[in-house]
Design a protein around this motif. Structure first.
Motif, mmCIF file in Angstrom:
data_model
loop_
_atom_site.group_PDB
_atom_site.id
_atom_site.type_symbol
_atom_site.label_atom_id
_atom_site.label_comp_id
_atom_site.label_asym_id
_atom_site.label_seq_id
_atom_site.Cartn_x
_atom_site.Cartn_y
_atom_site.Cartn_z
ATOM 1 N N GLY A 374 0.763 -1.357 -0.113
ATOM 2 C CA GLY A 374 -0.019 0.060 -0.044
ATOM 3 C C GLY A 374 0.896 1.306 0.053
ATOM 4 O O GLY A 374 0.559 2.212 -0.807
ATOM 5 N N THR A 375 1.819 1.162 0.905
ATOM 6 C CA THR A 375 2.816 2.358 1.109
ATOM 7 C C THR A 375 3.381 2.573 -0.441
ATOM 8 O O THR A 375 3.861 3.725 -0.764
ATOM 9 C CB THR A 375 3.691 2.353 2.117
ATOM 10 O OG1 THR A 375 4.430 1.355 1.975
ATOM 11 C CG2 THR A 375 3.066 2.466 3.303
ATOM 12 N N THR A 376 3.729 1.529 -1.030
ATOM 13 C CA THR A 376 4.687 1.850 -2.082
ATOM 14 C C THR A 376 3.768 2.054 -3.291
ATOM 15 O O THR A 376 4.163 2.792 -4.226
ATOM 16 C CB THR A 376 5.270 0.221 -2.635
ATOM 17 O OG1 THR A 376 6.083 -0.157 -1.430
ATOM 18 C CG2 THR A 376 6.241 0.333 -3.855
ATOM 19 N N PHE A 398 6.434 0.685 -13.051
ATOM 20 C CA PHE A 398 6.533 0.600 -11.383
ATOM 21 C C PHE A 398 5.229 0.104 -10.681
ATOM 22 O O PHE A 398 5.204 -0.783 -10.069
ATOM 23 C CB PHE A 398 7.432 1.431 -10.733
ATOM 24 C CG PHE A 398 7.803 1.095 -9.515
ATOM 25 C CD1 PHE A 398 8.097 -0.347 -9.161
ATOM 26 C CD2 PHE A 398 8.023 2.028 -8.480
ATOM 27 C CE1 PHE A 398 8.618 -0.747 -7.789
ATOM 28 C CE2 PHE A 398 8.822 1.838 -7.255
ATOM 29 C CZ PHE A 398 9.108 0.562 -7.035
ATOM 30 N N LEU A 399 4.105 1.088 -11.123
ATOM 31 C CA LEU A 399 2.716 0.847 -10.462
ATOM 32 C C LEU A 399 2.330 -0.589 -10.751
ATOM 33 O O LEU A 399 1.728 -1.193 -9.827
ATOM 34 C CB LEU A 399 2.004 1.936 -11.000
ATOM 35 C CG LEU A 399 0.620 1.794 -10.116
ATOM 36 C CD1 LEU A 399 0.964 2.305 -8.722
ATOM 37 C CD2 LEU A 399 -0.262 3.147 -10.912
ATOM 38 N N VAL A 400 2.408 -0.988 -12.166
ATOM 39 C CA VAL A 400 1.720 -2.107 -12.432
ATOM 40 C C VAL A 400 2.696 -3.439 -11.919
ATOM 41 O O VAL A 400 2.166 -4.380 -11.364
ATOM 42 C CB VAL A 400 1.774 -2.190 -13.985
ATOM 43 C CG1 VAL A 400 1.617 -3.783 -14.594
ATOM 44 C CG2 VAL A 400 0.937 -1.310 -14.658
ATOM 45 N N GLY A 401 4.118 -3.090 -11.716
ATOM 46 C CA GLY A 401 4.889 -3.918 -11.416
ATOM 47 C C GLY A 401 4.786 -4.580 -9.869
ATOM 48 O O GLY A 401 4.705 -5.592 -9.439
ATOM 49 N N VAL A 402 4.409 -3.528 -9.012
ATOM 50 C CA VAL A 402 4.091 -3.663 -7.524
ATOM 51 C C VAL A 402 2.916 -4.395 -7.377
ATOM 52 O O VAL A 402 2.865 -5.160 -6.576
ATOM 53 C CB VAL A 402 3.899 -2.151 -6.917
ATOM 54 C CG1 VAL A 402 3.467 -2.437 -5.452
ATOM 55 C CG2 VAL A 402 5.391 -1.575 -7.120
ATOM 56 N N ILE A 403 1.720 -4.039 -8.237
ATOM 57 C CA ILE A 403 0.601 -4.801 -8.003
ATOM 58 C C ILE A 403 0.732 -6.250 -8.598
ATOM 59 O O ILE A 403 0.310 -7.231 -7.691
ATOM 60 C CB ILE A 403 -0.571 -4.160 -8.767
ATOM 61 C CG1 ILE A 403 -0.789 -2.759 -8.290
ATOM 62 C CG2 ILE A 403 -1.807 -4.941 -8.966
ATOM 63 C CD1 ILE A 403 -1.637 -1.888 -9.082
#
Length: 443
Positions: A374-376, A398-403
Motif C-alpha cells: 500500500g505505501t509503495t 513500476f505501479l503495475v509491477g508492484v501490483i
C-alpha cells in the motif's frame, strides 16, 4: 532516473523491514508476552526474513554493478548502498531507539501497547487464497501472451525506443490550445509526412505520437527519428509545422545503435546471472522447489508488466529497464517474506495439509503485505499522476509491477511450490509434520 529507481526500491524495502519487525512484535504481544519480551522476540524472529529478503536483492544488485552498463550499473550502485543502509537502520538503529524508549518509560504502559495494535481484537484472517490458484495462474499467462502479441503486431520500430534501436528521441510540450488540430494532423499522418519531406528522412523511420498526462490532462508530443538525421534541421522544421503550438523541448535523447546494443546485451546478461544467483541462494536457504517458484514468479512479473506496457501503446526505453529491475527486487522481497513464514510453520508442525499451511502463512503476512504494498503504491501513484510526462512511463511500469509482484507471490510462487510437491509437505518438514504436539515439534 535508474539511480533514483534504486533509491525508490530501497525506501520500499526499508519500510518493509520495519513493518516485518512491528508485525512480529504485535504477534508476540497477542501471545501474552510483556512489551520488553515482545520487542526482543520480534526483532529476533524478523531478522532471518529481513536478512534473506535483502541478501537475495543484493545478489542481483551486485551482479548488475559488475555486469551492467550505463543506467543498469547506476541502478545497482544506489540499490546496494541502500540495502546496506536500510538493514543497519532497521535491525540496529530502530532497536536502539526502541530500547531507549522502553527503558526511559516513554513506552511500556497498557495504552502504548494498545496503540501498537492496528486490530487489537481481531483474530487471524482465514482466506483460502490457494482455492483460486489454478484460474489465476492460467489467466496470468493468457494476459502475458495477449500483451506481447499486441506489441509484436505493431513491430519493433513502435515497441522499442531509441535506447534499444538507436536514434533521436524528443519530448515536446506545447500550447494546449493547439492540441486538437495537432492531434488530427498526427492521426492522419500529415505531420509526419510533412516532417519527412522537409528533412529528407524516410517517413517510415519517423515516429510521432501524443502523450496525455493522466492527472492534469496536458498533452505532449513524442518524436523519434534516426540517429544519422540532422537533428538541428528537425528541430527547426517542427517549430514551423504547427504555428501557434509554441513547441518547447522537455526531454532530448540521442543514442547510437552500437551503444544501445551494448547496454541491452549487458542488461540481459546481468539480469540472467542475477536470477541464477537468486536461484542458488533460495535453493540453499529453503528448498529447490521454492527457488524455481521464486524465479518463475520474477519472470512472470516482468513479462506481465511488459504485456500491460505494450497494451497501453508505450515505447520501451532505458528508464523502463530500470523499472523492470526495480520490479525484480520488489518481487523477490515479497516472495521471500511469504516463503519464510511457510518454512517457519512447517518447522513448527502446523497441522493440516500443505495447502492449509501455506494459506495460514499468507494470512499471517496479509497485514504486512497490505501495509508495504500500500505505501509503495501510494508513492508510485504520486509519481504516475503528478510526475509529468517525462517520468510517466517509468511510474506506470513500476505501479503495475508492484501490483503484479504482490499478486504473483501468492498465485504464482506459492501455487508452483504446492503443485511441485503435489499437495504434500516438502522434505524440509519431514520429522516435524508427523509430530502431533506443536510444542514438542518446536523442541
Amino acid at each position: 532516473l535508474p539511480g533514483i529507481a534504486g533509491v525508490v526500491l530501497t525506501i520500499g524495502m526499508a519500510v518493509d523491514a520495519n513493518v516485518l519487525i512491528y508485525e512480529r512484535i504485535r504477534e508476540e504481544l497477542n501471545s501474552g508476552k510483556s512489551l520488553k519480551g515482545a520487542i526482543s522476540s520480534g526483532y529476533d524472529k524478523a531478522f532471518g526474513t529481513i536478512f534473506d529478503a535483502n541478501i537475495t536483492t543484493m545478489i542481483a544488485s551486485l551482479i548488475l554493478i559488475y555486469m551492467g552498463k550505463g543506467p543498469v550499473k547506476g541502478f545497482g550502485y544506489t540499490l546496494t548502498i541502500g540495502i546496506i543502509t536500510s538493514m543497519f537502520t532497521a535491525l540496529v538503529a530502530t532497536r536502539v531507539v526502541m530500547d531507549f524508549l522502553l527503558n526511559a518509560g516513554i513506552i511500556g504502559s497498557d495504552n502504548s501497547k494498545r496503540a501498537m495494535h492496528l486490530r487489537p481484537t481481531a483474530g487471524l484472517p482465514k482466506f483460502d487464497f490457494l482455492k483460486y490458484a489454478t484460474p489465476a495462474f492460467i489467466g496470468s499467462w493468457i494476459l502475458i501472451i495477449i500483451g506481447f502479441g499486441f506489441g509484436s503486431s505493431k513491430g519493433s520500430s513502435q515497441m522499442l525506443g531509441v535506447d534499444f534501436e538507436g536514434g533521436n528521441s524528443y519530448l515536446y510540450t506545447f500550447n494546449q490550445d493547439a492540441a486538437d488540430k495537432l492531434g488530427e494532423q498526427i492521426d492522419n499522418e500529415e505531420f509526419r509526412n510533412n516532417l519527412a519531406s522537409e528533412t529528407g528522412i524516410d517517413e517510415q523511420q519517423i515516429q510521432v505520437s501524443i502523450q496525455t498526462d493522466q492527472d492534469s490532462g496536458e498533452q505532449s508530443l513524442r518524436l523519434s527519428f534516426p540517429s544519422d538525421a540532422n537533428a538541428t534541421k528537425v528541430e527547426e522544421t517542427v517549430d514551423k509545422l504547427q504555428p501557434g503550438a509554441e513547441f518547447k523541448i522537455a526531454q532530448k535523447d540521442k543514442v547510437g545503435p552500437i551503444v544501445s546494443g551494448e547496454i541491452t546485451k549487458a542488461a540481459f546478461i546481468a539480469v540472467g546471472l542475477a536470477l541464477f544467483g537468486i536461484l542458488i541462494y533460495v535453493a540453499f536457504r529453503y528448498e529447490f522447489s521454492f527457488a524455481i517458484a521464486a524465479v518463475i514468479a520474477i519472470l512472470h512479473d516482468v513479462l506481465m508488466t511488459g504485456g500491460w506496457f505494450f497494451l497501453t501503446g508505450r515505447e520501451l526505453n532505458a528508464p523502463i529497464v530500470a523499472a523492470a529491475l526495480t520490479i525484480i527486487g520488489f518481487s523477490i522481497n515479497d516472495t521471500i517474506v511469504i516463503f519464510d513464514r511457510i518454512r517457519e510453520n512447517l518447522k513448527m508442525g502446523t497441522r493440516g495439509s500443505f495447502a492449509d499451511v501455506m494459506n495460514k502463512a499468507l494470512n499471517q503476512t496479509l497485514s504486512r503485505t497490505i501495509i508495504t504494498s500500500g505505501t509503495t503504491i501510494i508513492s508510485t501513484g504520486a509519481l504516475f499522476f503528478f510526475g509529468g510526462p517525462v517520468i510517466n512511463d517509468f511510474a506506470f511500469t513500476f505501479l503495475v509491477g508492484v501490483i503484479t509482484g504482490t499478486y504473483s507471490s501468492i498465485y504464482i510462487a506459492c501455487a508452483i511450490v504446492l503443485w511441485w510437491h503435489k499437495g504434500k509437505r516438502p522434505e524440509l518438514s519431514v520429522g516435524i509434520s508427523e509430530t502431533k504436539d506443536p510444542v514438542e515439534a518446536t523442541t
